[in-house]
Motif scaffolding. Structure first.
Motif, PDB file in Angstrom:
ATOM      1  N   ILE A  72       0.851  -1.195   0.000  1.00 57.18           N
ATOM      2  CA  ILE A  72       0.000   0.000   0.000  1.00 57.18           C
ATOM      3  C   ILE A  72       0.886   1.244   0.000  1.00 57.18           C
ATOM      4  O   ILE A  72       1.766   1.399   0.844  1.00 57.18           O
ATOM      5  CB  ILE A  72      -0.945   0.023   1.216  1.00 57.18           C
ATOM      6  N   PHE A  73       0.649   2.147  -0.973  1.00 62.97           N
ATOM      7  CA  PHE A  73       1.470   3.354  -1.111  1.00 62.97           C
ATOM      8  C   PHE A  73       0.575   4.571  -1.294  1.00 62.97           C
ATOM      9  O   PHE A  73      -0.550   4.469  -1.793  1.00 62.97           O
ATOM     10  CB  PHE A  73       2.391   3.239  -2.339  1.00 62.97           C
ATOM     11  N   LYS A  74       1.107   5.712  -0.905  1.00 59.30           N
ATOM     12  CA  LYS A  74       0.447   6.993  -1.174  1.00 59.30           C
ATOM     13  C   LYS A  74       0.890   7.473  -2.551  1.00 59.30           C
ATOM     14  O   LYS A  74       2.085   7.585  -2.832  1.00 59.30           O
ATOM     15  CB  LYS A  74       0.832   8.037  -0.124  1.00 59.30           C
ATOM     16  N   GLY A  75      -0.070   7.760  -3.421  1.00 62.93           N
ATOM     17  CA  GLY A  75       0.263   8.231  -4.755  1.00 62.93           C
ATOM     18  C   GLY A  75       0.457   9.733  -4.795  1.00 62.93           C
ATOM     19  O   GLY A  75       0.274  10.441  -3.789  1.00 62.93           O
ATOM     20  N   ASP A  76       0.840  10.233  -5.970  1.00 64.89           N
ATOM     21  CA  ASP A  76       1.009  11.683  -6.149  1.00 64.89           C
ATOM     22  C   ASP A  76      -0.309  12.419  -5.985  1.00 64.89           C
ATOM     23  O   ASP A  76      -0.326  13.628  -5.742  1.00 64.89           O
ATOM     24  CB  ASP A  76       1.587  11.971  -7.540  1.00 64.89           C
ATOM     25  N   ASP A  77      -1.406  11.686  -6.113  1.00 64.02           N
ATOM     26  CA  ASP A  77      -2.735  12.282  -5.949  1.00 64.02           C
ATOM     27  C   ASP A  77      -3.189  12.266  -4.490  1.00 64.02           C
ATOM     28  O   ASP A  77      -4.344  12.574  -4.190  1.00 64.02           O
ATOM     29  CB  ASP A  77      -3.757  11.546  -6.811  1.00 64.02           C
ATOM     30  N   GLU A 131      -4.525   6.395  -1.764  1.00 68.70           N
ATOM     31  CA  GLU A 131      -3.813   5.132  -1.549  1.00 68.70           C
ATOM     32  C   GLU A 131      -3.887   4.246  -2.794  1.00 68.70           C
ATOM     33  O   GLU A 131      -4.931   4.157  -3.438  1.00 68.70           O
ATOM     34  CB  GLU A 131      -4.396   4.392  -0.342  1.00 68.70           C
ATOM     35  N   TRP A 132      -2.754   3.604  -3.073  1.00 64.30           N
ATOM     36  CA  TRP A 132      -2.649   2.716  -4.227  1.00 64.30           C
ATOM     37  C   TRP A 132      -2.122   1.356  -3.769  1.00 64.30           C
ATOM     38  O   TRP A 132      -1.361   1.266  -2.806  1.00 64.30           O
ATOM     39  CB  TRP A 132      -1.660   3.269  -5.254  1.00 64.30           C
ATOM     40  N   ILE A 133      -2.539   0.319  -4.490  1.00 62.54           N
ATOM     41  CA  ILE A 133      -1.899  -0.992  -4.341  1.00 62.54           C
ATOM     42  C   ILE A 133      -0.870  -1.116  -5.457  1.00 62.54           C
ATOM     43  O   ILE A 133      -1.199  -0.959  -6.643  1.00 62.54           O
ATOM     44  CB  ILE A 133      -2.919  -2.144  -4.452  1.00 62.54           C
ATOM     45  N   CYS A 148       1.588  -4.258 -11.061  1.00 62.44           N
ATOM     46  CA  CYS A 148       0.235  -3.683 -11.091  1.00 62.44           C
ATOM     47  C   CYS A 148       0.228  -2.417 -10.240  1.00 62.44           C
ATOM     48  O   CYS A 148       0.782  -2.410  -9.140  1.00 62.44           O
ATOM     49  CB  CYS A 148      -0.789  -4.659 -10.513  1.00 62.44           C
ATOM     50  N   ARG A 149      -0.452  -1.396 -10.722  1.00 59.57           N
ATOM     51  CA  ARG A 149      -0.632  -0.151  -9.960  1.00 59.57           C
ATOM     52  C   ARG A 149      -2.125   0.157  -9.964  1.00 59.57           C
ATOM     53  O   ARG A 149      -2.685   0.522 -11.000  1.00 59.57           O
ATOM     54  CB  ARG A 149       0.170   0.987 -10.590  1.00 59.57           C
ATOM     55  N   ILE A 150      -2.754   0.004  -8.799  1.00 59.85           N
ATOM     56  CA  ILE A 150      -4.217   0.089  -8.731  1.00 59.85           C
ATOM     57  C   ILE A 150      -4.652   1.086  -7.658  1.00 59.85           C
ATOM     58  O   ILE A 150      -4.365   0.893  -6.465  1.00 59.85           O
ATOM     59  CB  ILE A 150      -4.822  -1.292  -8.385  1.00 59.85           C
ATOM     60  N   PRO A 151      -5.341   2.162  -8.049  1.00 60.05           N
ATOM     61  CA  PRO A 151      -5.918   3.063  -7.043  1.00 60.05           C
ATOM     62  C   PRO A 151      -6.967   2.306  -6.229  1.00 60.05           C
ATOM     63  O   PRO A 151      -7.756   1.531  -6.789  1.00 60.05           O
ATOM     64  CB  PRO A 151      -6.570   4.175  -7.873  1.00 60.05           C
ATOM     65  N   ILE A 152      -6.980   2.502  -4.913  1.00 59.37           N
ATOM     66  CA  ILE A 152      -7.913   1.770  -4.061  1.00 59.37           C
ATOM     67  C   ILE A 152      -9.243   2.503  -4.009  1.00 59.37           C
ATOM     68  O   ILE A 152      -9.333   3.623  -3.489  1.00 59.37           O
ATOM     69  CB  ILE A 152      -7.347   1.594  -2.637  1.00 59.37           C
ATOM     70  N   PRO A 196     -13.103   3.327  -2.758  1.00 58.86           N
ATOM     71  CA  PRO A 196     -13.636   3.390  -1.385  1.00 58.86           C
ATOM     72  C   PRO A 196     -14.170   2.058  -0.866  1.00 58.86           C
ATOM     73  O   PRO A 196     -13.936   1.711   0.297  1.00 58.86           O
ATOM     74  CB  PRO A 196     -14.760   4.435  -1.501  1.00 58.86           C
ATOM     75  N   LYS A 197     -14.876   1.302  -1.715  1.00 60.33           N
ATOM     76  CA  LYS A 197     -15.436   0.028  -1.242  1.00 60.33           C
ATOM     77  C   LYS A 197     -14.334  -0.994  -0.957  1.00 60.33           C
ATOM     78  O   LYS A 197     -14.446  -1.807  -0.034  1.00 60.33           O
ATOM     79  CB  LYS A 197     -16.433  -0.522  -2.256  1.00 60.33           C
ATOM     80  N   ALA A 198     -13.256  -0.961  -1.749  1.00 62.93           N
ATOM     81  CA  ALA A 198     -12.123  -1.851  -1.487  1.00 62.93           C
ATOM     82  C   ALA A 198     -11.424  -1.442  -0.198  1.00 62.93           C
ATOM     83  O   ALA A 198     -11.021  -2.289   0.614  1.00 62.93           O
ATOM     84  CB  ALA A 198     -11.144  -1.812  -2.658  1.00 62.93           C
ATOM     85  N   LYS A 199     -11.301  -0.135   0.023  1.00 58.84           N
ATOM     86  CA  LYS A 199     -10.685   0.381   1.243  1.00 58.84           C
ATOM     87  C   LYS A 199     -11.488  -0.021   2.475  1.00 58.84           C
ATOM     88  O   LYS A 199     -10.923  -0.392   3.526  1.00 58.84           O
ATOM     89  CB  LYS A 199     -10.570   1.906   1.164  1.00 58.84           C
TER      90      LYS A 199
END
Length: 401
Positions: free
Chosen positions: A266-271, A274-276, A287-291, A293-296
């Motif tokens: 789990i990483f913080k993106g430039d936006d 949170e990203w996986i 893979c780079r996937i924005p998380i 809300p429902k996944a979070k």
């Protein structure tokens, strides 16, 4: 298979004394080998039509006897191969005549399989190892049923062997065409490795076309996703599988990647979101996937779950087999007629969650971790809701005229 032999004076190999070697050419199924007989002659001493040393040549009687014995030895070996009943070709005959060491299919496959096992976690996944192991088991069974043997020479693997193995898989195991295609690809790879190791010269798969059919891939509609989300499930283990399945729907991650998911992915993106970010188990592609809300929300729900904490994982996964078993129960209680599996969730992410909502296929491909956009196009179905939206736009255009 019929063996044809004939003698020839090899004029391309003239000795310093002016004599030429006599070779015997052996042909089976249009494939041939040439072997030296050890007899050397002047060109005037050989009768090509009669296939013998001319009677007036020096020592002609003994030389013709030697050639005749050489021919008889070849036919003896040929009849032995016929009697054994194993598949064979001209190279097997050559092995028998020259005492070349034989290399066997099952033994070679096992050696390659052992090497794959040692490399699991490096450049092979455990799933790939299991696939190769399954194919080896099928091959052993096929050889035992078809040839009454435990192994056969590598050089005996020909087009007939491959087509017979193909039929065996269909008849004895009712295996689907795409699964059979995977079996053939793995066996083809083993035979290519055998060529690289110098054990055989050619791969018979050059004459066999591996067929692949485009399957109908199930995915869920938004209504079906909501059914699963809103269903009250009393049994905790089933409820947990439901949540992990939904997490896969909202991230596109496969079971194997979810199973390995930790806080370090789990990483913080430039936006500032949170990203996986994870390297796929199957292909090592990132893979780079924005998380969403429902996944979070699902990650938050299980962040203090004892099983997750003890194993250092973000979600408490069971084995893929157990997950899919519970998913059958979930489909029943939610009145969904599709065969739910963890891979259906990945298809759902690609279609219902992303492509149907206008996410470009290039972006979807990146999130799924595909090495080629052609792979993503398999997932890229145009679902009814997208067709409906597009047609409404056309209706509005026509109504304005």
């Amino acid at each position: 298979m019929r063996l044809i032999t004939n003698f020839l004076l090899k004029k391309s190999k003239r000795r310093k004394d002016g004599k030429y070697p006599v070779y015997i050419r052996c042909t089976i199924d249009l494939k041939r080998i040439e072997l030296s007989t050890g007899v050397y002659l002047n060109s005037c001493d050989w009768d090509n039509l009669a296939q013998q040393v001319v009677p007036l040549a020096e020592n002609s009687r003994n030389l013709n006897k030697k050639l005749n014995n050489f021919s008889n030895t070849i036919f003896d070996k040929y009849y032995q191969l016929e009697a054994i009943g194993n598949p064979y070709d001209i190279n097997n005959l050559k092995e028998c005549l020259t005492n070349t060491p034989k290399h066997f299919l099952v033994d070679t496959f096992q050696t390659i399989l052992d090497d794959i096992h040692r490399r699991v976690g490096y450049d092979y996944s455990y799933g790939t190892y299991k696939h190769y192991k399954t194919i080896l088991g099928r091959l052993k069974e096929f050889i035992k049923v078809t040839y009454k043997k435990t192994d056969i020479p590598l050089s005996g693997i020909n087009f007939k062997f491959i087509t017979s193995f193909d039929s065996f898989l269909k008849i004895h195991h009712s295996v689907g065409p795409n699964t059979i295609g995977h079996y053939h690809k793995k066996l083809k790879k083993v035979l290519n490795d055998s060529i690289a190791l110098g054990l055989i010269d050619k791969n018979p798969y050059t004459r066999f076309k591996i067929k692949r059919y485009q399957p109908n891939r199930d995915f869920l509609s938004l209504n079906e996703i909501r059914k699963i989300e809103n269903k009250k499930i009393e049994i905790e283990r089933v409820r947990t599988v439901r949540d992990i399945f939904l997490f896969a729907c909202y991230t596109g991650l496969s079971y194997s990647d979810i199973h390995l998911l930790t806080k370090f992915h789990i990483f913080k993106g430039d936006d500032a979101e949170e990203w996986i970010i994870i390297d796929r188990t199957k292909t090592s592609t990132r893979c780079r996937i924005p998380i969403l809300p429902k996944a979070k929300a699902i990650l938050t729900k299980y962040e203090n779950y004892p099983e997750s904490v003890n194993k250092g994982k973000l979600l408490p996964t069971n084995s893929n087999q157990k997950m899919n078993t519970y998913l059958k129960e979930i489909a029943d209680i939610c009145d969904i007629k599709k065969a739910l599996t963890m891979h259906v969730a990945r298809h759902t992410f690609a279609t219902t969650i992303t492509l149907a909502n206008g996410v470009p296929i290039e972006t979807v491909s990146k999130m799924l971790g595909h090495t080629s956009i052609k792979t993503t196009q398999i997932y890229g179905k145009i679902i009814d809701s997208k067709i409906s939206k597009d047609m409404k736009k056309i209706k509005n255009i026509w109504q304005s005229f």
